[in-house]
Write an enzyme that holds these catalytic residues in place. Structure first.
Site, short mmCIF file in Angstrom:
data_model
loop_
_atom_site.label_atom_id
_atom_site.label_comp_id
_atom_site.label_asym_id
_atom_site.label_seq_id
_atom_site.Cartn_x
_atom_site.Cartn_y
_atom_site.Cartn_z
N HIS A 1 0.83 -1.21 0.00
CA HIS A 1 0.00 0.00 0.00
C HIS A 1 0.87 1.26 0.00
O HIS A 1 0.60 2.22 -0.74
CB HIS A 1 -0.93 0.02 1.21
CG HIS A 1 -1.88 -1.13 1.25
ND1 HIS A 1 -2.69 -1.41 2.33
CD2 HIS A 1 -2.15 -2.11 0.34
CE1 HIS A 1 -3.42 -2.49 2.08
NE2 HIS A 1 -3.10 -2.93 0.88
N HIS B 1 -9.23 -2.00 -4.90
CA HIS B 1 -8.15 -2.33 -3.96
C HIS B 1 -7.12 -3.26 -4.61
O HIS B 1 -5.91 -3.14 -4.34
CB HIS B 1 -8.68 -2.97 -2.69
CG HIS B 1 -7.59 -3.21 -1.69
ND1 HIS B 1 -7.09 -2.22 -0.89
CD2 HIS B 1 -6.86 -4.32 -1.42
CE1 HIS B 1 -6.10 -2.70 -0.16
NE2 HIS B 1 -5.95 -3.98 -0.45
N ASP C 1 -2.97 -2.80 -4.92
CA ASP C 1 -1.91 -3.79 -4.71
C ASP C 1 -0.99 -3.90 -5.92
O ASP C 1 0.24 -4.00 -5.78
CB ASP C 1 -2.52 -5.16 -4.41
CG ASP C 1 -3.13 -5.24 -3.02
OD1 ASP C 1 -2.82 -4.38 -2.18
OD2 ASP C 1 -3.91 -6.19 -2.77
N HIS D 1 -0.63 -11.13 -5.22
CA HIS D 1 0.76 -10.68 -5.17
C HIS D 1 1.72 -11.65 -5.89
O HIS D 1 2.64 -11.20 -6.58
CB HIS D 1 1.20 -10.50 -3.72
CG HIS D 1 0.45 -9.43 -3.01
ND1 HIS D 1 0.58 -8.10 -3.32
CD2 HIS D 1 -0.47 -9.50 -2.00
CE1 HIS D 1 -0.21 -7.38 -2.53
NE2 HIS D 1 -0.85 -8.21 -1.73
#
Length: 431
Positions: free
Chosen positions: A232, A388, A392, A415
């Protein structure tokens, strides 16, 4: 090699004779004039007499309160940098000291590298390691690395940026559950984004080479030092174009409210400083793609700007969401992406906690979803979950160390997929 200015005066204040002696010898060897005292009551007098350019001040002394003395120094000499030194240092002590005007805090036993790097930063001198190595590496030329000549020719050179002053944040680690804090310090050109602990002895560059794990968050690791949940903060630095920054943190970047809003506010509070050096963006030269089982995929292709399209599909109450973000600078990021919060499913919480994760999850720092509804909050956007995921991606994609020109399309990825695509880009473009 740039030569350090001779005869700059540093005042060392510590009640331990061995500490004063060792610090004095190190600094004198570097060409500084050193004045030292064990008597905290004489500090203001010595500042008036000796006019030091820097004070190294022990935070715990028998006769005086180090924080109280720091306040007095900054009241009388607001432009004088003070570095606090503590034998019981932690991130909370560092945050407190920084709030009251300290330039930085060092932890005892003070390491040689950490001491010299901090002194050089405090005096506005160029560090003799990271920044110069980075500049030398870049000057070897993209052609020598084998980077695409066409991509290099097309790349826009962008002015590097840092902060005008240090800024602090406090919060809790999402996965560790530990109360933590964050101190952001300006750095000179070509330093890059670097994470470090209180001692400042080891720094880990925010780079793909240092990715430690990508399970539920991105962590970085080198030489025994690790920092978690960096994505973030990196997304905000990416979007604001911050090229050079030292980030002091203990273990995990605080989750704050689960979004990037408070990081944006911290940067704006500190102010953005444009630097003289430039950095070339990475121009994607062809399509790069990662696909996984279950229909997960992420790809990037050549484009005139930078954009991210994300699509997700979960059972109700989430359903299907998608969002296209076209980056137009810090303002578009702050309005469209930064407010989007991290989210989790009630059925997964117990499993995550048995894995040592999500111990800092609170109803105030993430969106909690059960089988029927969102439990704890109202959504900021109808498509907040997709936004969101873009947050990321923006964070992970700053781990190549430069801004990227290309269009990303992702579906149900996380991720690990982001990092896999970055590695494929690096291999394909010989970065």
């Amino acid at each position: 090699m740039e030569e350090l200015a001779v005869n700059k005066t540093i005042l060392v204040v510590d009640d331990e004779d061995d500490v004063r002696e060792s610090v004095r010898e190190v600094l004198r060897d570097e060409g500084y004039r050193v004045v030292d005292t064990a008597d905290g009551t004489r500090v203001l007098e010595l500042i008036r007499q000796e006019r030091p350019e820097l004070v190294l001040l022990d935070i715990w002394m028998p006769q005086v309160d180090g924080i109280g003395l720091l306040k007095e120094i900054k009241t009388q000499e607001p432009e004088l940098n003070v570095v606090m030194v503590s034998g019981h240092g932690n991130i909370h002590t560092a945050v407190t000291a920084t709030k009251f005007g300290a330039f930085d805090l060092l932890e005892k036993p003070v390491s040689l590298d950490g001491l010299l790097l901090t002194v050089q930063r405090a005096l506005g001198e160029s560090a003799t390691s990271a920044a110069q190595k980075s500049r030398a590496k870049r000057k070897t030329g993209a052609a020598k690395r084998g980077e695409s000549v066409a991509a290099v020719a097309a790349a826009t050179r962008i002015k590097q940026k840092t902060l005008k002053k240090s800024v602090v944040l406090s919060g809790q680690g999402l996965h560790s559950g530990v109360k933590t804090g964050l101190i952001l310090h300006p750095l000179p050109p070509d330093s890059g984004i670097r994470f470090t602990g209180i001692s400042g002895e080891v720094t880990v560059p925010a780079h793909l080479d240092n990715v430690g794990s990508t399970g539920y968050a991105t962590s970085l690791r080198t030489q025994g030092f690790a920092v978690g949940t960096v994505e973030h903060l990196l997304a905000v630095l990416h979007s604001y174009g911050i090229s050079n920054l030292l980030i002091k943190v203990q273990g995990e970047v605080p989750i704050l409210d689960g979004s990037g809003v408070e990081f944006c506010q911290a940067l704006e509070e500190a102010g953005i400083q444009q630097e003289d050096e430039e950095v070339a963006e990475i121009v994607i030269d062809r399509v790069y793609r990662i696909e996984a089982k279950g229909g997960e995929s992420i790809a990037i292709e050549p484009a005139d700007g930078f954009s991210v399209h994300y699509e997700l599909r979960y059972p109700a109450p989430v359903g299907e969401q998608q969002y296209l973000y076209r980056h137009r600078g810090a303002e578009s990021f702050r309005e469209e992406i930064a407010p989007a919060r991290t989210f989790g499913f009630l059925k997964d919480i117990a499993k995550l906690q048995t894995m040592g994760l999500a111990n800092g999850g609170r109803l105030s720092n993430f969106i909690l979803i059960d089988d029927e509804r969102i439990v704890n909050t109202e959504l900021r956007f109808a498509d907040e979950f997709a936004r969101h995921k873009i947050l990321d991606i923006l964070g992970d994609f700053y781990l190549l160390g430069r801004p990227i020109r290309g269009a990303i399309r992702a579906r149900m990825t996380g991720h690990s997929d982001n990092i896999a695509l970055l590695r494929k880009i690096r291999e394909g473009m010989k970065l």
